[in-house]
Design a protein around this motif. Sequence first.
Motif, mmCIF file in Angstrom:
data_model
loop_
_atom_site.group_PDB
_atom_site.id
_atom_site.type_symbol
_atom_site.label_atom_id
_atom_site.label_comp_id
_atom_site.label_asym_id
_atom_site.label_seq_id
_atom_site.Cartn_x
_atom_site.Cartn_y
_atom_site.Cartn_z
ATOM 1 N N GLY A 12 5.851 4.207 12.310
ATOM 2 C CA GLY A 12 5.116 3.749 10.904
ATOM 3 C C GLY A 12 6.684 4.199 10.192
ATOM 4 O O GLY A 12 7.046 5.817 10.622
ATOM 5 N N ALA A 13 7.056 3.429 9.388
ATOM 6 C CA ALA A 13 7.788 3.450 7.957
ATOM 7 C C ALA A 13 7.869 3.928 7.330
ATOM 8 O O ALA A 13 8.180 2.748 5.782
ATOM 9 N N ALA A 16 5.352 8.127 4.849
ATOM 10 C CA ALA A 16 5.332 9.109 5.461
ATOM 11 C C ALA A 16 5.656 9.520 6.518
ATOM 12 O O ALA A 16 6.655 10.277 6.903
ATOM 13 N N HIS A 36 7.417 -2.072 12.132
ATOM 14 C CA HIS A 36 7.873 -3.604 11.707
ATOM 15 C C HIS A 36 7.202 -4.222 11.077
ATOM 16 O O HIS A 36 6.531 -5.051 9.960
ATOM 17 N N ARG A 40 1.245 -1.056 4.002
ATOM 18 C CA ARG A 40 0.035 -1.128 3.302
ATOM 19 C C ARG A 40 0.420 -2.086 2.055
ATOM 20 O O ARG A 40 -0.088 -2.409 1.437
ATOM 21 N N ASN A 41 0.827 -1.383 1.063
ATOM 22 C CA ASN A 41 1.692 -1.388 0.161
ATOM 23 C C ASN A 41 2.189 -3.241 -0.536
ATOM 24 O O ASN A 41 2.580 -3.063 -0.999
ATOM 25 N N HIS A 48 2.222 3.476 -8.543
ATOM 26 C CA HIS A 48 2.376 3.838 -9.456
ATOM 27 C C HIS A 48 2.003 5.571 -8.890
ATOM 28 O O HIS A 48 1.363 5.456 -7.781
ATOM 29 N N VAL A 81 5.459 -0.908 18.066
ATOM 30 C CA VAL A 81 5.406 -0.147 19.265
ATOM 31 C C VAL A 81 3.844 -0.956 20.225
ATOM 32 O O VAL A 81 2.904 -0.948 19.033
ATOM 33 N N HIS A 132 -7.321 -2.623 -4.484
ATOM 34 C CA HIS A 132 -7.963 -1.691 -3.952
ATOM 35 C C HIS A 132 -8.621 -0.741 -4.638
ATOM 36 O O HIS A 132 -9.452 0.283 -4.135
ATOM 37 N N CYS A 136 -4.096 4.742 -7.718
ATOM 38 C CA CYS A 136 -3.145 3.272 -8.221
ATOM 39 C C CYS A 136 -2.977 2.400 -9.080
ATOM 40 O O CYS A 136 -1.869 2.840 -9.760
ATOM 41 N N ASP A 271 -1.934 7.996 5.716
ATOM 42 C CA ASP A 271 -3.454 7.249 5.430
ATOM 43 C C ASP A 271 -4.599 7.629 6.321
ATOM 44 O O ASP A 271 -5.292 7.253 6.471
ATOM 45 N N ALA A 279 0.657 6.823 -2.015
ATOM 46 C CA ALA A 279 2.467 7.003 -0.974
ATOM 47 C C ALA A 279 2.233 7.818 -1.115
ATOM 48 O O ALA A 279 3.540 8.880 -0.642
#
Length: 300
Positions: A12-13, A16, A36, A40-41, A48, A81, A132, A136, A271, A279
Amino acid sequence: MIDASYDCIVIGAGPAGLSASLFLARYLRRTLTFHHNSPRNEYAHGVHGFLGHDGIRPLELLARGRDEVTGYGGLIIEARVDTVEKISAERFRVISGGKTFEARRLLLATGLRDLTPDCPGFREFYGSSVHHCPDCDGYEVKDKRVAVLAHDNNAAGFTANLLTWTRQLTLLTDGREISNDDRAKLTALDIAIRREAIVALEGDEPARQLQRVLFSEGDPLECDALFFNLGTELATNFHETLGCRLDPECGLVWVDDTQQTSVVGVYAAGDVTPQSQLAVVAAAEGAMAAIHIHRSLQDK
Ligand SMILES: Cc1cc2nc3c(=O)[nH]c(=O)nc-3n(C[C@H](O)[C@H](O)[C@H](O)COP(=O)(O)OP(=O)(O)OC[C@H]3O[C@@H](n4cnc5c(N)ncnc54)[C@H](O)[C@@H]3O)c2cc1C
């Protein structure tokens, strides 16, 4: 055959994973980071509340982060992965695109997937005037007309939370029932409820500005923004394969004070863990994970 071996593999990049990779690279740890390109955002117009970068475009924040990591010699691969496996007490195997990588530590920073409305118009406005996360984007709807799509146990609580910024709220249940308690609570707060099924979202598409919600019957609801709360799910099942325990209350990956999961050598950040899903929090957790991963390797 092993294609390469590392101190740590970060999966994950997002904020985090990249924050962890940055620290690990500065600790001179051999680190491989996978992503990949589906943070999420990715739909958000701006991040924000990230001090020093408030409102930055999400993809720009991540591109800067990747540059910082590679600037310190960290290795980042854009590849999915496929599987992860614990092969011994200090050894983890990661397979991606048929290649095999091994590491002494593993960091899961794979984020969440949001369950989103499937009505026409949603994608056109998501991240700009459909949101959502009140933490934020609540400020952005200050004093505006806001529709809230929610129908689970937390519908009333989620809607009432938005009173921080506006009193012009309407809860949409999209054809579902809410409990009598929730109805009474919302009525006491003077929050309107619409129960009809939602048919579409409409507005100024080039400006990505929602203007109204259309229902199966009755008049459209004119509004400036919509918040939804339909739940989330973990983006991968790697925690399951590895045997990491979930937090019984929220169903996310349980971690201790060092961001280590219930499986020794496997850490998690962002998350996927029970903290606030922001974030800046994800980045802080990534940094904490890196500090403790480095220390755990030093102890050996
Ligand atoms: C629309 C929207 C708006 C938001 N706005 C804000 C905001 O304004 N402020 C704020 O603080 N937060 C905001 N958030 C929340 C914020 O985006 C998240 O808290 C943050 O992205 C979490 O970071 P993360 O690194 O944990 O996960 P993510 O950013 O989701 O990153 C997950 C990473 O894992 C990778 N990955 C997943 N599976 C695999 C796999 N199998 N192989 C390889 N890589 C994989 C992905 O490619 C990605 O790089 C928003 C979220 C959304 C959805």
